[in-house]
Design a protein around this motif. Structure first.
Motif, PDB file in Angstrom:
ATOM      1  N   ALA A  50      -8.120  27.316  13.328  1.00  0.00           N
ATOM      2  CA  ALA A  50      -8.882  26.444  12.423  1.00  0.00           C
ATOM      3  C   ALA A  50      -9.073  27.142  11.081  1.00  0.00           C
ATOM      4  CB  ALA A  50     -10.239  26.079  13.019  1.00  0.00           C
ATOM      5  N   GLU A  51      -9.179  26.331  10.032  1.00  0.00           N
ATOM      6  CA  GLU A  51      -9.323  26.903   8.689  1.00  0.00           C
ATOM      7  C   GLU A  51     -10.047  25.901   7.777  1.00  0.00           C
ATOM      8  OE1 GLU A  51      -6.450  29.288   5.590  1.00  0.00           O
ATOM      9  OE2 GLU A  51      -5.644  27.522   6.592  1.00  0.00           O
ATOM     10  N   ILE A  87     -13.285  39.937  -3.925  1.00  0.00           N
ATOM     11  CA  ILE A  87     -13.255  39.316  -2.601  1.00  0.00           C
ATOM     12  C   ILE A  87     -14.242  40.037  -1.685  1.00  0.00           C
ATOM     13  CG2 ILE A  87     -11.846  38.737  -0.603  1.00  0.00           C
ATOM     14  CD1 ILE A  87      -9.447  38.676  -2.389  1.00  0.00           C
ATOM     15  N   LYS A  88     -15.220  39.292  -1.176  1.00  0.00           N
ATOM     16  CA  LYS A  88     -16.173  39.827  -0.218  1.00  0.00           C
ATOM     17  C   LYS A  88     -15.833  39.267   1.161  1.00  0.00           C
ATOM     18  CE  LYS A  88     -19.936  40.303  -3.542  1.00  0.00           C
ATOM     19  NZ  LYS A  88     -21.335  39.954  -3.871  1.00  0.00           N
ATOM     20  N   HIS A  89     -15.847  40.131   2.154  1.00  0.00           N
ATOM     21  CA  HIS A  89     -15.419  39.745   3.486  1.00  0.00           C
ATOM     22  C   HIS A  89     -16.594  39.740   4.465  1.00  0.00           C
ATOM     23  CE1 HIS A  89     -11.038  39.907   2.786  1.00  0.00           C
ATOM     24  NE2 HIS A  89     -11.323  40.912   1.990  1.00  0.00           N
ATOM     25  N   LEU A  90     -16.631  38.738   5.322  1.00  0.00           N
ATOM     26  CA  LEU A  90     -17.506  38.717   6.487  1.00  0.00           C
ATOM     27  C   LEU A  90     -16.622  38.447   7.697  1.00  0.00           C
ATOM     28  CD1 LEU A  90     -20.185  38.493   8.077  1.00  0.00           C
ATOM     29  CD2 LEU A  90     -20.219  36.075   7.475  1.00  0.00           C
ATOM     30  N   ARG A  91     -16.669  39.362   8.673  1.00  0.00           N
ATOM     31  CA  ARG A  91     -15.838  39.206   9.866  1.00  0.00           C
ATOM     32  C   ARG A  91     -16.734  39.141  11.103  1.00  0.00           C
ATOM     33  NH1 ARG A  91     -10.466  40.787  10.062  1.00  0.00           N
ATOM     34  NH2 ARG A  91     -10.831  41.806  12.057  1.00  0.00           N
ATOM     35  N   GLN A  92     -16.396  38.189  11.975  1.00  0.00           N
ATOM     36  CA  GLN A  92     -17.072  38.076  13.260  1.00  0.00           C
ATOM     37  C   GLN A  92     -16.056  38.222  14.372  1.00  0.00           C
ATOM     38  OE1 GLN A  92     -20.698  35.505  14.292  1.00  0.00           O
ATOM     39  NE2 GLN A  92     -19.458  34.205  12.971  1.00  0.00           N
ATOM     40  N   LEU A 116     -13.482  30.523   1.871  1.00  0.00           N
ATOM     41  CA  LEU A 116     -12.288  30.351   2.698  1.00  0.00           C
ATOM     42  C   LEU A 116     -12.645  30.881   4.090  1.00  0.00           C
ATOM     43  CD1 LEU A 116      -9.288  29.672   3.112  1.00  0.00           C
ATOM     44  CD2 LEU A 116      -8.751  32.017   2.408  1.00  0.00           C
ATOM     45  N   ILE A 117     -12.700  29.980   5.065  1.00  0.00           N
ATOM     46  CA  ILE A 117     -13.115  30.340   6.427  1.00  0.00           C
ATOM     47  C   ILE A 117     -11.926  30.169   7.364  1.00  0.00           C
ATOM     48  CG2 ILE A 117     -14.680  29.819   8.331  1.00  0.00           C
ATOM     49  CD1 ILE A 117     -16.643  28.727   6.290  1.00  0.00           C
ATOM     50  N   GLN A 118     -11.653  31.207   8.146  1.00  0.00           N
ATOM     51  CA  GLN A 118     -10.523  31.175   9.076  1.00  0.00           C
ATOM     52  C   GLN A 118     -11.002  31.562  10.475  1.00  0.00           C
ATOM     53  OE1 GLN A 118      -7.979  33.998   7.064  1.00  0.00           O
ATOM     54  NE2 GLN A 118      -6.817  32.371   6.029  1.00  0.00           N
ATOM     55  N   TRP A 119     -10.540  30.793  11.463  1.00  0.00           N
ATOM     56  CA  TRP A 119     -10.826  31.084  12.860  1.00  0.00           C
ATOM     57  C   TRP A 119      -9.519  31.411  13.573  1.00  0.00           C
ATOM     58  CZ3 TRP A 119     -15.529  31.770  14.965  1.00  0.00           C
ATOM     59  CH2 TRP A 119     -16.638  31.219  14.322  1.00  0.00           C
ATOM     60  N   ARG A 120      -9.511  32.515  14.345  1.00  0.00           N
ATOM     61  CA  ARG A 120      -8.342  32.915  15.129  1.00  0.00           C
ATOM     62  C   ARG A 120      -8.733  33.095  16.589  1.00  0.00           C
ATOM     63  NH1 ARG A 120      -7.461  36.094  10.390  1.00  0.00           N
ATOM     64  NH2 ARG A 120      -5.363  35.841   9.493  1.00  0.00           N
ATOM     65  N   PHE A 121      -7.777  32.813  17.468  1.00  0.00           N
ATOM     66  CA  PHE A 121      -7.924  33.116  18.895  1.00  0.00           C
ATOM     67  C   PHE A 121      -6.786  34.035  19.291  1.00  0.00           C
ATOM     68  CE2 PHE A 121      -6.784  32.138  23.378  1.00  0.00           C
ATOM     69  CZ  PHE A 121      -7.935  32.618  23.970  1.00  0.00           C
ATOM     70  N   TYR A 162     -12.227  35.703  19.898  1.00  0.00           N
ATOM     71  CA  TYR A 162     -12.177  34.837  18.727  1.00  0.00           C
ATOM     72  C   TYR A 162     -12.602  35.647  17.498  1.00  0.00           C
ATOM     73  CZ  TYR A 162     -11.808  30.909  21.942  1.00  0.00           C
ATOM     74  OH  TYR A 162     -11.382  30.040  22.918  1.00  0.00           O
ATOM     75  N   HIS A 163     -11.921  35.372  16.387  1.00  0.00           N
ATOM     76  CA  HIS A 163     -12.221  36.078  15.146  1.00  0.00           C
ATOM     77  C   HIS A 163     -12.514  35.060  14.053  1.00  0.00           C
ATOM     78  CE1 HIS A 163     -10.340  39.645  17.006  1.00  0.00           C
ATOM     79  NE2 HIS A 163      -9.475  38.773  17.466  1.00  0.00           N
ATOM     80  N   GLN A 164     -13.581  35.301  13.350  1.00  0.00           N
ATOM     81  CA  GLN A 164     -13.890  34.480  12.181  1.00  0.00           C
ATOM     82  C   GLN A 164     -13.870  35.389  10.949  1.00  0.00           C
ATOM     83  OE1 GLN A 164     -17.904  33.739  11.454  1.00  0.00           O
ATOM     84  NE2 GLN A 164     -17.619  31.953  10.165  1.00  0.00           N
TER      85      GLN A 164
END
Length: 550
Positions: A139-140, A197-202, A128-133, A185-187
């Protein structure tokens, strides 16, 4: 770095606030707390950004420091502290331990496309990939549901038709970038395996750069992109982080600080009172560099390149903008898109060096460094020296760029007649051979009649003109580039002839031929006349002889 669930204090570095201090704390451009000592107002904004800071923010009434309690991963990011606008600005990067967090800054020129890399080679079935501004979903990707979605209508539609998701990697591309796309921007990637649940945040800071070039001496406008300012708008213009102009709409205050930085902007700055755009008149190389526009907390960078024009064979000096280098100063001059080092000065080891053998030796024996100021002189310039020169130094945070435009010496244009026979008008052609970056023009007096231009190709130009034989106006053909021109004036009496008589109508050769033909006709006439007279006389004599015999 702080553990999830802990508290953290972001230090203002003040021991005690003053009576007129104004302190603002922002989380990735969003205001979350502020102090106005003049009005004794201490405010925290719990409700912003999906209420992620609700009941978690505490301000220190003496120092202005900010404490965040019960930290979660949503608080991971960049915090900005501003004290009295320009007395101090600090950035604090907060990383919440317990998840993989990646942060970096990405730059893109306005109008270009940029791809925010997901750092995945391939999406997995449970991703599950989410993009935020700025905290808003844009985007998702939900692989399990086979859903790939862009939300390009959010935030006033600034992303409309500009977002593209890579179905294989989850990377996000933004096309035709504008200043409104500048920001954080956050991914977030959630990988669900065995109910864990494993998280990767950019966290990506996208710096949209507006690059502008201007010829030395011309004016240039740095556009705010606003059609009209609103009540409450606060605009600051800075050059290399020094305030040079500001607008406070509420206070109806428009101020230019043109005496800063040794007065290089004196009488050159104009603010547009409707849009907040800034115009710089009579630009010089010392105005090249990075300008920052801050509108209500949002920062935009403008890179201004100043173009210096020089005639081929002449020398040119590119200023370093220093009056004197100090003991610890260093300067590096670089050329071209590859940023090749061509000269450097380092005062501490006392090194002064030019690297004139680079780029196939085009700079050999042509570079001179001023040991006092660090300015660079290029002698006997050729078209190979045309391009941009970047100055790196230890004073400005970012390099300034000065572009050199080398122009060839111009030939005098040639005017010739294109008329082959007599007519009521005269056809002319003005031409120039093997020219580039020029304009060829016909003028009637001081009025432009027609013109033709060529850019980077070395070709021959020609431009026709039709004039009446009896035209008494003055005509001229002008060949020019940005720094020089050559003019040829039209002599109508020499190139254009009337048809009043054969001699004037015709060219010299044709006139001679006509004279010869006329002479021949005259001689033939005389011969025929003589022959006729003799024939008549012979006939008469013959008649007399015949009469005598009878």
């Amino acid at each position: 770095m702080v553990n999830k669930g802990d508290s953290v204090t972001l230090d203002s570095d003040l021991t005690e606030m003053k009576d007129d201090d104004l302190i603002q704390w922002r989380f990735e451009y969003t205001l979350i707390a502020e102090i106005n000592k003049q009005f004794d107002r201490f405010t925290v904004y719990h409700d912003v950004l999906d209420e992620r800071f609700r009941d978690r923010l505490k301000l220190d009434n003496q120092t202005g420091s900010l404490t965040i309690t019960n930290i979660t991963t949503e608080h991971d990011g960049c915090y900005k502290l501003k004290i009295n606008f320009f007395r101090k600005t600090s950035f604090i990067r907060l990383t919440v331990y317990g998840e993989l967090n990646i942060s970096f800054t990405l730059s893109v020129n306005k109008g270009d496309s940029v791809t925010l890399d997901s750092r995945l080679t391939e999406i997995k079935y449970d991703d599950l990939i989410q993009w935020r501004f700025e905290g808003t979903f844009i985007a998702e990707i939900n692989v399990t549901a086979e859903r790939f979605t862009v939300y390009d209508d959010v935030l006033d539609g600034r992303f409309r038709d500009r977002l593209k998701l890579d179905n294989q990697t989850g990377s996000l591309t933004i096309t035709n970038t504008t200043m409104k796309h500048d920001g954080f921007y956050h991914q977030q990637i959630k990988q669900i395996k065995k109910q864990q649940i494993k998280h990767l945040r950019q966290n990506l800071i996208l710096d949209v750069i507006v690059e502008i070039s201007v010829n030395e001496g011309d004016s240039v406008t740095l556009n705010s992109d606003l059609t009209e300012m609103k009540d409450g708008d606060v605009i600051h213009w800075m050059f290399e982080y020094t305030l040079i102009a500001e607008i406070n709409v509420t206070a109806d205050r428009f101020t230019v600080h043109d005496d800063v930085l040794d007065g290089r902007f004196r009488h050159r700055l104009n603010l547009n009172k409707q849009t907040g755009s800034l115009t710089i008149t009579n630009t010089r190389t010392e105005h090249a560099g990075v300008y920052q526009l801050e509108i209500n907390g949002m920062m935009i960078d403008f890179h201004l390149n100043v173009i210096v024009s020089v005639m081929e064979g002449d020398s040119v000096t590119i200023s370093s903008d220093f009056t004197e280098l100090k003991n610890n100063d260093w300067i590096r001059w670089k050329f071209g898109n590859e940023h090749t080092l061509i000269a450097e000065i380092s005062k501490r080891p006392n090194r002064f060096a030019v690297y004139d053998d680079v780029h196939d030796g085009r700079f050999r024996d042509r570079l001179k460094l001023d040991n006092q100021t660090g300015s660079l002189t290029i002698t006997n310039t050729t078209s190979e020296h045309d391009g941009c020169y970047k100055l790196d130094n230890d004073y400005y945070m970012r390099p300034s760029v000065i572009c050199l435009a080398v122009y060839a010496r111009l030939p005098v244009p040639v005017i010739s007649s294109n008329s082959s026979q007599c007519s009521s008008s005269c056809s002319l052609v003005c031409s120039a051979v093997n020219v580039s970056h020029v304009t060829l023009s016909w003028y009637k007096g001081n009025s432009l009649l027609s013109s033709i231009s060529v850019s980077d190709l070395s070709i021959s130009l020609s431009l026709p003109l039709e004039v009446e034989y009896q035209d008494k106006n003055t005509y001229s053909c002008v060949l020019n580039n940005p720094i020089s021109n050559q003019t040829q004036h039209l002599d109508i009496t020499h190139l254009c002839h009337t048809c009043s008589d054969s001699v004037h109508c015709c060219g010299p050769t044709e006139a001679v031929i006509r004279l010869v033909l006329s002479a021949m006709v005259g001689v033939a006439t005389v011969i025929i006349l003589v022959y006729d007279i003799r024939s008549r006389r012979a006939d008469r004599d013959q008649a007399q002889i015949h009469t005598s015999g009878t």
